[in-house]
Design an enzyme around this catalytic site. Structure first.
Site, PDB file in Angstrom:
ATOM      1  N   ALA A  62       0.839  -1.206   0.000  1.00 49.74           N
ATOM      2  CA  ALA A  62       0.000   0.000   0.000  1.00 49.74           C
ATOM      3  C   ALA A  62       0.876   1.259   0.000  1.00 49.74           C
ATOM      4  O   ALA A  62       1.844   1.341  -0.750  1.00 49.74           O
ATOM      5  CB  ALA A  62      -0.976  -0.035   1.164  1.00 49.74           C
ATOM      6  N   CYS A  63       0.543   2.221   0.857  1.00 48.68           N
ATOM      7  CA  CYS A  63       1.236   3.506   0.828  1.00 48.68           C
ATOM      8  C   CYS A  63       2.696   3.424   1.272  1.00 48.68           C
ATOM      9  O   CYS A  63       3.446   4.386   1.105  1.00 48.68           O
ATOM     10  CB  CYS A  63       0.495   4.522   1.700  1.00 48.68           C
ATOM     11  SG  CYS A  63      -1.117   5.006   1.053  1.00 48.68           S
ATOM     12  N   SER A  64       3.094   2.299   1.831  1.00 48.21           N
ATOM     13  CA  SER A  64       4.489   2.123   2.230  1.00 48.21           C
ATOM     14  C   SER A  64       5.298   1.361   1.200  1.00 48.21           C
ATOM     15  O   SER A  64       6.458   1.004   1.460  1.00 48.21           O
ATOM     16  CB  SER A  64       4.557   1.390   3.581  1.00 48.21           C
ATOM     17  OG  SER A  64       3.999   2.186   4.611  1.00 48.21           O
TER      18      SER A  64
END
Length: 373
Positions: A155-157
């Site tokens: 995801a966002c990481s």
């Protein structure tokens, strides 16, 4: 011991932009159409009426002023409310490949390197447009890179997790140089009819070249002092779209097949977790927060970033210490912290220390501490 260096970064920005005012005009038209269609059910109390929104609400809630997108017309059509991105033939480059190649070429140019110097490509992003073949292998082929490639999703990481994988490959001798690229088409999984989240995302692609120290000229780039990853399972941010959707007809087209989140819960749970992760990472490296010259934080929410920076530093951070690109790009998932780094790194001087930190669904947190050479 082989050390890993960030020697170049690249950014692809779609030319189309949507301002808050444009987005709100479309959203409010959509609300009016929705309420008219369900007027009888609303009158009987069987269906909730949707509410208008405003640009002021968006900016106060998020700090976002506009976003770049792959397609503008489809999103701003109140009868469609999603981007129009036609399928391409299998013998044509995919959309994500085109974005990735553009960003990678800038990173290579900045580093003064060519595809011949690279041994691996990692495509790390929130959503991939197909299951296989891997988009990374397509990008590898388009660039002319020998060696290997793979996709990953945290995801966002994703970008910071990809950075750690790149560091590992360089430091253990598996690769001389690795490109970590994040082609984020976030508009594709955003519900533009949902009042509390329709404004969150934009589209962009970043690339980072990680090389072994002896291949990089002195005083060029950033030494990677350490990476730290953390995950903690949560349903507060979720997207249930996947290959099994067709196996249950009742779920097709349901809102949970797009981005959904419990925003307040995420804010309360993730902010202290991120701050603690950064502080603990610095301590493990023998550093203190007052030695941080800059924090390139994930660009999801301005209030969230302010809180994280305050908890790390023990005071409010200046915009120079924690630069913001959220107003221009919105949330670009894993690309956000790298955009902030790409656009706000050249003024640092030798010895300056900074942290690239991303956080998001999972929960997942990636911290990368770097020092200007």
């Amino acid at each position: 011991m082989i050390k890993a260096i960030i020697s170049g970064t690249g950014l692809y920005t779609p030319p189309a932009t949507i301002s808050n005012d444009e987005l709100i005009a479309t959203f409010n038209q959509y609300v009016d159409l929705h309420n008219a269609e369900h007027a009888d059910a609303i009158a009987r109390g069987e269906h909730l009426a949707m509410e208008h929104s405003s640009s002021a609400f968006i900016e106060k809630a998020s700090g976002i002023k506009r976003r770049h997108v792959i397609d503008k017309e489809g999103i701003l059509d109140p009868t469609r409310m999603k981007p129009n991105i036609p399928d391409r033939a299998n013998d044509q480059p995919s959309v994500q490949c085109d974005m990735a190649v553009a960003a990678c070429r800038e990173a290579l140019q900045q580093a003064g390197k060519t595809a011949d110097d690279v041994d691996a490509v990692i495509v790390a992003c929130s959503n991939l447009q197909r299951a296989y073949p891997a988009v990374s292998i397509e990008v590898q082929s388009a660039l002319g890179v020998q060696g290997f490639a793979y996709d990953m999703n945290v995801a966002c990481s994703s970008a910071t997790f990809g950075l750690q994988a790149a560091v590992n490959s360089v430091e253990n001798g598996t690769a001389r140089a690795v490109l970590v690229v994040s082609p984020e088409i976030c508009s594709g999984h955003l519900n533009f009819g949902e009042r509390n989240s329709h404004f969150i995302f934009g589209d962009a692609c970043t690339a980072i070249l990680v090389e072994r120290e002896d291949a990089v000229a002195p005083a060029v780039g950033f030494e990677i002092l350490g990476t730290n990853l953390k995950t903690l399972y949560s349903n507060a941010i979720r997207n249930n779209f996947g290959f099994l959707n067709r196996a249950d007809d009742s779920g097709i087209g349901q809102p949970d097949k797009l981005f959904v989140q419990q925003g307040r819960k995420v804010f309360k749970e993730v902010s202290p977790l991120v701050a603690d992760t950064i502080q603990n990472h610095l301590q493990s490296l023998g550093l203190t927060p007052d030695q941080l010259r800059r924090m390139w934080l994930h660009q999801a929410n301005l209030n969230m970033n302010h809180l994280i920076a305050r908890r790390v530093l023990g005071r409010d951070a200046t915009e120079d210490e924690a630069p913001v690109i959220l107003d221009e790009y919105a949330n670009t998932s894993s690309a956000g912290s790298i955009i902030a780094f790409h656009l706000n790194k050249d003024d640092l001087v030798s010895g300056d220390v900074g942290v690239i930190c991303s956080f998001g669904a999972g929960y997942s947190i990636g911290s990368v501490v770097v020092r200007r050479r």
